[in-house]
Design an enzyme around this catalytic site. Structure first.
Site: not given
Length: 729
Positions: A573, A686
């Site tokens: 991320s 994610h």
């Protein structure tokens, strides 16, 4: 039996339990096997516990227990254990059960279950024995949260129905008729959320459910951005709401307000005297005169750079007191691990007499429990664990027993009970599910260090040696041959406004077991070190954080255990952003792993599940003033990247869309830089590395180890490409 002896709160979480030792007796010293290195596959042996809830009388703790079965599926059930200590036992058996909540009289438990797939429902289970029965009959959709009324006759529930064109029933009808999957016709700015999927125009609404009959009634549905918090008044006549009801809520996140919703006539009244800001985690005081909430006052509320403070507001006057402002603490200072979901906001609970509020205190990678004076904000630390996590569940009716989770860098979380004795919590661990496994593993104990960046900023970092490598005694030891130099890995956390800390991280332990010295740090932008430290990178990624990480890299290179020619950098991320940024600025690393990364802020402004609003966190916009976004995009530096790079991304990532990875992969391929792109299926999101299917998480770790092994081997020379790659040429 688990230990029942109370221990000082400063003691480290215990490493075992008597029950587990009795069930798995230790071998005699002469034949006891030596501890073995932890592996990626050990993930399937972990037992994970979460969401501890103590009964109103303080005698029993309910919690969620998860494990992975032989088909790599997560099995989740409710378990209970006596708070003073006892043998934990399974309470529900649906295999997809979670979020257990005691009724106010302690006689039954409401819980969320997906056993009737594809629909999730709230079930009731008597504590004294009997079968679970479904209470609700919601259509296919998503249950967000539910809370018992004080008298135990109703539940308040947030629920969002699925788009009728995309339910399982609609899919079956289409298949029967040979019809195609329908298009999504979208007019709303917020229509998807990572980990939640596409919900299109649907939004959560608030419902009341009668416990005796299951009768369900929608009572409020004006939540434009889909998010809200709620709490029952002590007399059960009202619900407090923290919500943004502005028609353009997504553009104006600072328009969140506190409301009182009277159930008798559905009258909604705003609490007086409110300023702009964000508000959540609302809790009604026992005497009904005040509300506590977590929030950021002002319009600068996006991305979490500012402290999420604990406030108390007087319902009659609207006077608001910030209890945490004088302590420079943040209730949203998440500490990251790959063995539990991210817990962003701390729970907040009132003491029964209304004089205090309890919350987690997350400082410098450590979580403890604190008590705030509701009138003055004075803080009393109830625990003082130095290298671990004490995480709060709830309190008993009399406020003397706390349901907790305890964990450390070398132990997975276990359930614990806390007994409030004057000004301290005495802690007792009451489960030990992972003791037999962990007693046979050779694990690395992190060491804490601090470095000083070029501008004088002090930065905390941790170092994990391979378990077989002894602690060095300085450079002389290396010269004498006592400390062989080996490969090292720098890990960078996501967020960016989160933190690494003293909790178990499977990935780090696996890397250390494979012979890598692992370094991880909290550079500026991290939580846990005050608001100014966190805000230093607001809208300015790649400057102060890069300065701090350069000091960490210099520390790595100066360690006698580390071969500077065999270092790798990796992160996910925002950690992927910084990995990309670093290899765009230096060739000091022999390999890189960029996971679910950010590479181009200009394109991310339109492809993320939360659009980047102009002139808020970042200056400018993505269409006619993109200069700031492009200046901070690592992609612009990739004409200089020469580091062999492994790229990992989920095709179902709605936060950092897979196009972020595709852009850097294309660039590196065109330029002839060694690269591999591992794309996980659209069914993942994610959070794959911490909450995805076990088999894919193990595969991911295997890919990382393979890549690092290829480029960080002792010779320092990359091997020839694999045969399949040579044939493609």
């Amino acid at each position: 039996m688990p230990p029942t002896t109370r221990r000082p709160c400063s003691a480290r979480p215990p490493a075992s339990s008597a029950a587990c030792r009795a069930a798995h007796p230790a071998a005699p010293d002469a034949v006891r096997p030596a501890p073995r290195p932890i592996t990626a596959g050990d993930l399937q042996k972990f037992v994970l516990v979460a969401d501890p809830q103590v009964s109103p009388d303080g005698r029993t703790i309910l919690f969620t227990r998860r494990h992975t079965d032989d088909r790599h599926q997560t099995v989740s059930n409710l378990w209970i254990v006596e708070a003073p200590g006892g043998e934990p036992r399974q309470f529900s058996s649906g295999g997809k059960d979670a979020m257990g909540r005691w009724s106010p009289d302690g006689r039954q438990i409401a819980f969320l279950s997906g056993r009737q797939k594809p629909k999730s429902q709230i079930f009731l289970l008597p504590v004294g024995g009997g079968e679970a029965r479904p209470l609700t009959q919601f259509p296919e959709g998503s249950i967000g949260e539910f809370k018992w009324s004080p008298d135990g006759t109703r539940l308040a529930v947030s629920f969002r129905p699925a788009d009728p064109d995309f339910t399982e029933e609609a899919r079956k009808r289409r298949e029967e008729k040979g019809l195609s999957e329908p298009p999504r016709v979208i007019e709303e700015p917020l229509f998807r959320l990572d980990g939640d999927g596409y919900f299109n125009r649907q939004r959560h609404a608030l419902f009341l459910v009668e416990v005796a009959t299951g009768r369900t009634c929608r009572i409020f549905d004006r939540f434009r951005d889909g998010g809200f918090a709620f709490a029952w008044s002590p007399d059960g006549a009202e619900l407090a709401l923290a919500a943004n009801l502005d028609p353009d809520a997504w553009k104006k996140p600072w328009r969140s307000r506190l409301y009182r919703f009277r159930l008798a006539d559905a009258r909604l009244t705003a609490v007086p005297g409110q300023a702009d800001g964000s508000r959540s985690s609302v809790a009604w005081s026992p005497d009904g005169t005040r509300l506590a909430f977590a929030g950021v006052l002002g319009r600068d509320v996006l991305w979490g750079a500012r402290n999420q403070d604990l406030h108390v507001v007087d319902l009659a006057t609207g006077h608001t007191r910030n209890l945490t402002g004088g302590h420079d603490l943040c209730l949203e200072a998440a500490i990251l691990s790959d063995c539990r979901e991210v817990e962003w906001l701390s729970p907040v609970h009132w003491s029964p007499d209304g004089r205090h509020l309890f919350a987690e205190i997350r400082r410098a990678g450590v979580t403890n429990i604190g008590r705030f004076d509701a009138a003055t904000g004075a803080l009393q630390d109830l625990t003082d664990v130095k290298a671990g996590q004490v995480c709060l569940g709830n309190l008993s009716r009399d406020g003397r027993t706390f349901a907790l989770r305890l964990g450390s860098p070398t132990r997975l979380d276990e359930i614990a009970a806390g007994s409030l004795a004057r000004r301290r919590l005495e802690l007792a661990t009451v489960t030990g599910f992972n003791v037999p496994l962990f007693e046979g593993l050779a694990l690395s104990e992190p060491e804490t260090h601090f470095v000083t960046a070029a501008d004088g900023t002090r930065v905390q970092l941790w170092m994990m040696r391979p378990p077989a490598v002894p602690r060095s005694r300085g450079k002389a030891a290396s010269v004498a041959g006592k400390t062989p130099r080996g490969p090292a890995v720098l890990e960078i956390h996501g967020g960016p406004h989160a933190q690494y800390g003293a909790c178990f991280f499977h990935e780090f332990q696996v890397l250390a077991a494979q012979g890598y010295t692992v370094f991880y740090a909290n550079p500026r932008g991290s939580k846990g070190y005050g608001e100014a430290f966190c805000e230093a990178i607001k809208g300015d990624w790649g400057r102060h954080d890069w300065t701090d990480l350069q000091a960490v890299i210099a520390f790595m290179e100066g360690r006698p255990e580390v071969d500077p020619r065999r270092m790798a950098v990796m992160g996910g991320s925002y950690g992927g952003f910084m990995t990309n940024w670093i290899i765009g600025h230096t060739d000091r690393f022999a390999a890189a792993v960029t996971d679910r990364c950010v590479s181009n802020l200009v394109s991310m402004a339109g492809t993320s599940d939360a659009p980047i609003l102009p002139d808020t966190y970042w200056a400018g916009n993505a269409w006619d003033r993109p200069e700031t976004l492009w200046r901070q995009s690592p992609l612009r530096l990739f004409g200089k990247v020469a580091t062999p790079t492994l790229i990992i991304h989920s095709e179902g990532d709605l936060r950092c869309n897979v196009e972020q990875a595709e852009q850097i992969y294309s660039c590196l391929q065109v330029r002839g830089v060694p690269t591999r792109f591992v794309r996980y299926p659209a069914s993942t999101s994610h959070g794959l590395s911490r909450g995805g299917p076990a088999d894919l998480r193990i595969h991911r770790l295997g890919q990382i180890l393979d890549w690092l092994g290829r480029y960080l081997r002792p010779s320092g020379r990359p091997p020839a490409p694999p045969a399949r790659a040579r044939r493609r040429r």
